[in-house]
Design an enzyme around this catalytic site. Structure first.
Site, PDB file in Angstrom:
ATOM      1  N   CYS A 169       0.802  -1.227   0.000  1.00  0.00           N
ATOM      2  CA  CYS A 169       0.000   0.000   0.000  1.00  0.00           C
ATOM      3  C   CYS A 169       0.836   1.280   0.000  1.00  0.00           C
ATOM      4  O   CYS A 169       0.282   2.375  -0.098  1.00  0.00           O
ATOM      5  CB  CYS A 169      -0.930   0.011   1.206  1.00  0.00           C
ATOM      6  SG  CYS A 169      -1.841  -1.521   1.398  1.00  0.00           S
ATOM      7  N   HIS A 171      -3.139   7.913   5.858  1.00  0.00           N
ATOM      8  CA  HIS A 171      -3.293   6.588   5.255  1.00  0.00           C
ATOM      9  C   HIS A 171      -4.727   6.126   5.506  1.00  0.00           C
ATOM     10  O   HIS A 171      -5.370   5.608   4.607  1.00  0.00           O
ATOM     11  CB  HIS A 171      -2.274   5.612   5.829  1.00  0.00           C
ATOM     12  CG  HIS A 171      -2.201   4.329   5.078  1.00  0.00           C
ATOM     13  ND1 HIS A 171      -1.891   4.281   3.729  1.00  0.00           N
ATOM     14  CD2 HIS A 171      -2.406   3.043   5.452  1.00  0.00           C
ATOM     15  CE1 HIS A 171      -1.905   3.022   3.324  1.00  0.00           C
ATOM     16  NE2 HIS A 171      -2.227   2.248   4.343  1.00  0.00           N
ATOM     17  N   GLU A 182      -2.011   5.231  13.430  1.00  0.00           N
ATOM     18  CA  GLU A 182      -1.655   6.448  12.710  1.00  0.00           C
ATOM     19  C   GLU A 182      -1.902   7.694  13.548  1.00  0.00           C
ATOM     20  O   GLU A 182      -1.076   8.614  13.569  1.00  0.00           O
ATOM     21  CB  GLU A 182      -2.436   6.539  11.394  1.00  0.00           C
ATOM     22  CG  GLU A 182      -2.037   7.729  10.546  1.00  0.00           C
ATOM     23  CD  GLU A 182      -2.571   7.675   9.124  1.00  0.00           C
ATOM     24  OE1 GLU A 182      -2.066   8.430   8.271  1.00  0.00           O
ATOM     25  OE2 GLU A 182      -3.488   6.860   8.860  1.00  0.00           O
ATOM     26  N   LYS A 193      -9.634   7.944   1.329  1.00  0.00           N
ATOM     27  CA  LYS A 193     -10.034   6.560   1.037  1.00  0.00           C
ATOM     28  C   LYS A 193     -11.517   6.358   1.316  1.00  0.00           C
ATOM     29  O   LYS A 193     -12.130   5.434   0.774  1.00  0.00           O
ATOM     30  CB  LYS A 193      -9.217   5.578   1.875  1.00  0.00           C
ATOM     31  CG  LYS A 193      -7.776   5.395   1.425  1.00  0.00           C
ATOM     32  CD  LYS A 193      -7.076   4.347   2.270  1.00  0.00           C
ATOM     33  CE  LYS A 193      -5.631   4.128   1.836  1.00  0.00           C
ATOM     34  NZ  LYS A 193      -4.762   5.290   2.117  1.00  0.00           N
ATOM     35  N   HIS A 206      -9.542   2.115  -1.019  1.00  0.00           N
ATOM     36  CA  HIS A 206      -8.116   1.842  -0.861  1.00  0.00           C
ATOM     37  C   HIS A 206      -7.596   1.263  -2.171  1.00  0.00           C
ATOM     38  O   HIS A 206      -7.866   0.118  -2.499  1.00  0.00           O
ATOM     39  CB  HIS A 206      -7.906   0.860   0.298  1.00  0.00           C
ATOM     40  CG  HIS A 206      -6.483   0.762   0.748  1.00  0.00           C
ATOM     41  ND1 HIS A 206      -5.421   1.128  -0.056  1.00  0.00           N
ATOM     42  CD2 HIS A 206      -5.925   0.321   1.912  1.00  0.00           C
ATOM     43  CE1 HIS A 206      -4.296   0.931   0.600  1.00  0.00           C
ATOM     44  NE2 HIS A 206      -4.575   0.441   1.793  1.00  0.00           N
ATOM     45  N   PHE A 215       1.510  -3.026   4.553  1.00  0.00           N
ATOM     46  CA  PHE A 215       1.813  -4.350   5.076  1.00  0.00           C
ATOM     47  C   PHE A 215       3.308  -4.622   4.878  1.00  0.00           C
ATOM     48  O   PHE A 215       3.913  -4.209   3.877  1.00  0.00           O
ATOM     49  CB  PHE A 215       1.014  -5.416   4.337  1.00  0.00           C
ATOM     50  CG  PHE A 215      -0.410  -5.565   4.812  1.00  0.00           C
ATOM     51  CD1 PHE A 215      -0.879  -4.882   5.926  1.00  0.00           C
ATOM     52  CD2 PHE A 215      -1.279  -6.412   4.150  1.00  0.00           C
ATOM     53  CE1 PHE A 215      -2.189  -5.037   6.360  1.00  0.00           C
ATOM     54  CE2 PHE A 215      -2.594  -6.580   4.574  1.00  0.00           C
ATOM     55  CZ  PHE A 215      -3.041  -5.885   5.686  1.00  0.00           C
TER      56      PHE A 215
END
Length: 402
Positions: A162, A294, A305, A326, A331, A390
């Site tokens: 991502c 994010h 975050e 998002k 996403h 990830f």
């Protein structure tokens, strides 16, 4: 060290097939999330996503090109066309020798994988099209962009889940800043909305069945999207000499690794990327007015975050605006940071902060100003764009108003 500016941008996503339509959706707080429509969708538990409906590649590409271009490449080429046209650049001659392209993607030609697995495993056929490999390879989009515009400098693809497009844009920024290239096309693309792509994500049990609600206490997961974002990063003096319109300046980039867990994020790793980007840009916390988060809508990401931002900004965290787009475009995995950078440019250039839509209940562990539900007019001079992937891979970009 050279200054680096953005002189062109393009996009294709569920909110619109160009930048003006996407920014209009940001201003209106409009959602691009809808019911998915593709083969065997009824076999999926998750049936929503930010899908580009009625995609007609014949509108832009001929039959031979479609045989070579997976959907993620098609998205990229259309976004690149818009970005290059806005920049006004011509890469014929010497400029093409010192210009390149760095793009991010996580899945590459996933639709091609999916279709050909069906042909071999479900339909029992023993032959596939000879273009399958060049169509599905992760570098296909970057290679076709380089060929389309005659970009003979550094050209490659970054795959960091991502954070792919933020890593790609950060590397492009560093190349222009160092003088390794005068111009770089950069961004990212993803087209995972097919049966296999969604089924794989279902297995993680992080997907929402109804909506993406980042930072809201009743959030219940992320929603996948698809699309591309491409930018023209250019040497400032080169852009000024030719009278180009400068949309924003790229001033800092940092990346870090959590080195901790393959799926659970670390607040410390994210914080190091945030503070590193500000340090690289020679910006103080109080200089930053907006962060494009994010913000996936998962409990693990959102709380981590917010903790990272709170620690990185200290007392200034209370004055920050931070939103997750998002909630609107989904996403987009390896392409998500590129689409989100559009919101950062909009904040600097137009003084409009894109909202976090779907926000319904305050979460005490996400107690920042997340610009809930409605876009806001505000003057900001410096912004950050976060990407945390990830594998514990973090990439943060800093932009400044010119």
């Amino acid at each position: 060290m050279r200054r680096v500016v953005i002189t062109g941008m393009g996009t294709v996503n569920a909110l619109g097939l160009d930048v003006p339509k996407t920014l209009e959706a940001f201003r209106e707080g409009r959602s691009g999330i809808s019911q998915l429509n593709f083969r065997d969708v009824d076999r999926l538990t998750i049936q929503i996503g930010a899908q580009i409906h009625d995609w007609q590649p014949e509108t832009w590409f001929n039959r031979q090109q479609i045989l070579l271009y997976d959907k993620f490449t098609q998205f990229t080429l259309l976004a690149a066309k818009e970005a290059v046209e806005q920049s006004g650049l011509d890469f014929q001659g010497e400029l093409g020798l010192s210009a390149g392209v760095v793009l991010g993607t996580a899945g590459g030609g996933l639709n091609t994988w999916d279709e050909n697995y069906r042909v071999v495993y479900e339909e029992g056929k023993n032959r596939v099209h000879p273009f399958v490999v060049p169509k599905l390879m992760n570098n296909a989009a970057a290679s076709h962009v380089s060929m389309e515009y005659g970009l003979r400098g550094p050209s490659f693809t970054v795959a960091t889940a991502c954070a792919s497009s933020n890593h790609a844009m950060g590397l492009a920024f560093q190349m222009v800043r160092s003088g390794a290239a005068k111009v770089m096309l950069s961004g990212g693309s993803e087209a995972m909305l097919c049966f296999g792509g969604v089924k794989a994500w279902e297995g993680l049990r992080v997907m929402s069945r109804d909506a993406c609600r980042p930072f809201s206490a009743n959030r219940n997961g992320m929603v996948q999207g698809e699309g591309a974002g491409v930018f023209v990063f250019e040497d400032y003096e080169h852009a000024r000499a030719r009278g180009a319109e400068i949309l924003a300046e790229v001033v800092g980039f940092a990346m870090s690794s959590d080195a901790q867990d393959i799926v659970m994020p670390s607040a410390q790793g994210a914080e190091r990327a945030i503070t590193g980007a500000m340090r690289d840009a020679a910006l103080n916390p109080e200089d930053i007015g907006y962060i494009n988060a994010h913000g996936t809508g998962t409990a693990a990401n959102d709380k981590t975050e917010c903790a990272a931002v709170a620690h990185a900004f200290g007392h200034h965290a209370d004055q920050l605006m931070m939103s997750s787009t998002k909630s609107m475009h989904g996403h987009v995995i390896g392409g998500t940071g590129a689409i989100e950078l559009l919101a950062c440019v909009m904040a600097l250039r137009d003084g409009i902060i894109a909202p976090t839509i779907g926000y319904e209940e305050p979460d005490p562990e996400c107690a920042l100003d997340v610009v809930p539900n409605t876009a806001r007019e505000a003057k900001v001079t410096a912004v950050l764009s976060n990407a945390f992937a990830f594998g514990g891979l973090n990439a943060v970009i800093a932009l400044r108003k010119v």
